[in-house]
Design a protein around this motif. Structure first.
Motif, PDB file in Angstrom:
ATOM      1  N   VAL A   3      58.576   8.384  48.873  1.00 41.72           N
ATOM      2  CA  VAL A   3      59.908   8.037  49.374  1.00 41.72           C
ATOM      3  C   VAL A   3      60.671   9.228  49.975  1.00 41.72           C
ATOM      4  N   PRO A   4      60.745  10.406  49.317  1.00 38.72           N
ATOM      5  CA  PRO A   4      61.548  11.505  49.877  1.00 38.72           C
ATOM      6  C   PRO A   4      61.067  11.995  51.232  1.00 38.72           C
ATOM      7  N   PHE A   5      59.780  11.801  51.536  1.00 37.08           N
ATOM      8  CA  PHE A   5      59.218  12.369  52.750  1.00 37.08           C
ATOM      9  C   PHE A   5      59.565  11.569  54.002  1.00 37.08           C
ATOM     10  N   LYS A   6      60.248  10.438  53.812  1.00 42.76           N
ATOM     11  CA  LYS A   6      60.701   9.669  54.969  1.00 42.76           C
ATOM     12  C   LYS A   6      61.777  10.417  55.754  1.00 42.76           C
ATOM     13  N   GLU A   7      62.406  11.399  55.099  1.00 35.50           N
ATOM     14  CA  GLU A   7      63.447  12.188  55.762  1.00 35.50           C
ATOM     15  C   GLU A   7      62.866  13.324  56.597  1.00 35.50           C
ATOM     16  N   ALA A   8      61.579  13.632  56.421  1.00 37.09           N
ATOM     17  CA  ALA A   8      60.968  14.755  57.130  1.00 37.09           C
ATOM     18  C   ALA A   8      60.633  14.371  58.571  1.00 37.09           C
ATOM     19  N   LYS A   9      60.534  15.382  59.414  1.00 41.87           N
ATOM     20  CA  LYS A   9      60.171  15.159  60.817  1.00 41.87           C
ATOM     21  C   LYS A   9      58.691  14.858  60.947  1.00 41.87           C
TER      22      LYS A   9
END
Length: 352
Positions: free
Chosen positions: A312-318
């Protein structure tokens, strides 16, 4: 393992509780009988879920003993089978409610954007609980209570979770440091994995899995790829985590925050983070808009829900590239691997 499944249900329940409590506490018009009814159902759902979580914690404390005795004790084997069956039922119910929460949140966001209000507001709406879901959870909770009582009849011992199965050989956790002077015959395979990592940059998230039996060199290949200059020049952030048997999302998220320098520095001002949602929010803020390479070494998890929660947190990464080492193709399939790589045995001259 049953422990992974129980952890999955507990993680799912922990993340859903804030939405349920918000529905219980949301203000409503005194003339709205339907809202009052929904609030009552939400309160019943909340109470059963909290009781279920307490029961699961008690069961979890005995799982190590149960899994050690499963091989030689038929009654314990049947107990674990029933436990897994009910745990899957609980996971299904909670996943359905998670879908309802996500749907309501998306609709609220659309309404907010349409009205021109972009400020984040505290959730003040009620997430409707589907018909029959309260009764389903109550029955599941009752079945878990029976299972918890049965553990006493089976004389299962409680544990602090430190002991491991005696019949499994645990390898020590491996870091990303490697002595290249002792590595032979892997250049072509290393370059092939690097090509996979650096290709298809239009895909924001992808998983490359190195699959093979123990000792064939999966971790060594990952170590050499991780430190290759061609790779280090293409990512903003890097992280290496040794996963091993238990795919504990909270532990792994903490480990990534410690492993990724920027995430570690950003979190130093916030002490005592322990809840999954808080840790994931911290990690999401750290990777937002960044490119990241993450190595997950020695993964055994076959539970789709745990993997979905972890990412889930990695959805914010480019851009996210996750390099996985595992012995099991099913593990790679659960992680939705884009590219599979199988190391071969080293040629005889390299072995010499």
């Amino acid at each position: 393992m049953a422990g992974c499944l129980i952890n999955s249900v507990l993680s799912l329940a922990t993340n859903l509780l804030p939405s349920i409590r918000a529905s219980v506490q949301a203000p409503s018009s005194s003339s709205s009988n339907s809202n009052n009814s929904e609030r009552g159902r939400a309160r019943a759902f909340e109470e059963d879920l909290e009781r279920l979580m307490r029961t699961l914690e008690r069961i979890k404390a005995t799982l190590y003993d149960a899994e050690e005795r499963e091989i030689r004790d038929r009654s314990v084997k049947l107990w674990l089978k029933e436990l897994k069956k009910v745990a899957y039922d609980a996971e299904d119910v909670l996943s359905e409610y998670r879908y309802e929460v996500t749907h309501v949140q998306l609709e609220a966001r659309k309404t907010s954007e349409a009205s021109g209000s972009h400020k984040r507001k505290k959730m003040e709406y009620i997430v409707q609980i589907p018909d029959g879901m309260v009764d389903r959870l109550k029955k599941i909770r009752s079945r878990f209570d029976e299972i918890a009582n049965d553990r006493e009849a089976l004389h299962l011992r409680e544990s602090d979770g430190v002991r491991r199965l005696n019949n499994k050989i645990l390898r020590p956790p491996m870091g990303h440091m490697v002595d290249e002077a002792n590595i032979f015959g892997r250049d072509a395979e290393i370059n092939e994995v690097i090509d996979f990592l650096l290709s298809e940059k239009e895909k924001p998230f992808s998983v490359i899995s190195i699959i093979g039996k123990g000792g064939i060199g999966k971790t060594t290949i990952a170590q050499l790829v991780y430190k290759e200059m061609k790779v280090t020049q293409c990512f903003d952030l890097f992280g290496w985590v040794c996963v091993s048997e238990e795919f504990d999302v909270v532990r792994l998220t903490k480990a990534i925050i410690e492993s990724v320098p920027k995430a570690k520095n950003d979190s130093e001002a916030k002490n005592g983070l322990s809840e999954c949602s808080s840790l994931q929010e911290e990690l999401a803020n750290s990777v937002k808009g960044k490119t990241i390479l993450l190595v997950l070494d020695d993964v055994w998890n076959e539970n789709q829900s745990l993997w979905e929660l972890f990412r889930v947190p990695f959805k914010e990464a480019k851009l996210v590239r996750i390099l996985v080492t595992t012995r099991n193709k099913k593990v790679a399939d659960v992680m939705q691997t884009m590219t599979y790589f199988r190391p071969t045995n080293m040629p005889e001259d390299s072995c010499w």
